[in-house]
Design an enzyme around this catalytic site. Structure first.
Site, short mmCIF file in Angstrom:
data_model
loop_
_atom_site.label_atom_id
_atom_site.label_comp_id
_atom_site.label_asym_id
_atom_site.label_seq_id
_atom_site.Cartn_x
_atom_site.Cartn_y
_atom_site.Cartn_z
CB SER A 149 -0.94 0.21 1.17
OG SER A 149 -1.35 0.65 1.21
CE1 TYR A 162 -3.70 -1.24 5.97
CE2 TYR A 162 -3.48 0.46 5.54
CZ TYR A 162 -3.48 -0.60 4.73
OH TYR A 162 -4.09 -1.22 3.70
#
Length: 256
Positions: A149, A162
């Site tokens: 990501s 995250y």
């Protein structure tokens, strides 16, 4: 040949989707079926409740869809599960598409929650990728897809738990892709930006957002080209460079 490209590995007749309900994963599996895969193995918790996903892949052209019970957080189960699938189907197109976003605010006061996010998004991924590499190397065939990501480029204040998990995964998968070079097995690392889907429901889309079909289309194209990494959309590569160069005092105030 660029550093982000290697010789294409032939597609497999079997797709293993780890994260059998994943929006992106199912979109990728559909495209691999249309490209010639005959069998799909859906692995998820509650495998007996995957009838809708199985029907969707059959409609896309899969001759056979299997469902297997899979708990990403149960590390001891990974090796036996993957060994069984490889023993029955041989080389695979393995799509590793599970993960959690977590709750950043909760993680800052609940250490167990922070560790749970890291366990699913990093430790469990390392386990799966390592087992797949060990099983596919002797076959000298197979393709692995892992999803990183833009959040892993540089951790931001609003989602650093995250982001740190994705940063670790990105580094591990990049190194593994290089270790697999010349083995007959390939690993494609996909780096999307904000994806508008179930996991991000209720959140304001960020610039250069994409949808699950867009991520899947870029993933399938990168697989076909034998690439080892792909940004989705491609403009994120330049954004990532800008993120790394942003002064810390400014970066500290960056939104999600």
């Amino acid at each position: 040949m660029s550093a982000s490209t290697r010789r294409a590995v032939p597609p497999s007749s079997t797709v293993l989707l780890l994260g059998g309900r994943s929006e992106i994963g199912l979109e990728v599996a559909e495209r691999l079926v249309r490209a010639g895969a005959r069998t799909v193995v859906l692995a998820a918790r509650g495998a007996d409740r995957l009838a809708g996903e199985a029907a969707r892949l059959r409609a896309a052209g899969a001759a056979d869809v299997e469902t297997v019970e899979f708990d990403a957080d149960d590390l001891p189960s990974h090796g036996p599960l993957l060994a069984d699938v490889v023993a029955r189907h041989g080389a695979l197109d393995a799509v590793v598409a599970f993960g959690v976003l977590g709750d950043q605010a909760r993680a800052e006061t609940d250490v167990a929650h922070a560790l749970a996010v890291l366990h699913t998004d990093f430790t469990a991924q390392v386990s799966i990728l390592s087992h797949l590499a060990l099983l596919l190397r002797p076959l000298r065939a197979g393709r692995i897809v892992a999803f990183s990501s833009i959040a892993g480029v540089r951790a931001r204040r609003p989602n650093y738990v995250y982001g740190s998990a994705k940063a670790g995964l990105d580094a591990f998968a990049s190194g593994l892709a290089d270790a697999l070079a010349g083995s007959g097995v390939s690993l494609l690392l996909v780096r999307p930006g904000f994806v508008i889907g179930r996991m991000s429901a209720g959140m304001r889309p960020a610039p250069l957002s994409s949808t699950p079909p867009q991520v899947a289309e870029a993933t399938a194209a990168a697989l076909a080209a034998g690439r080892v990494e792909v940004w989705v959309p491609g403009a994120l590569r330049a954004l990532a460079a800008a993120m790394r160069a942003t002064p810390r005092a400014v970066w500290r105030r960056a939104p999600r």
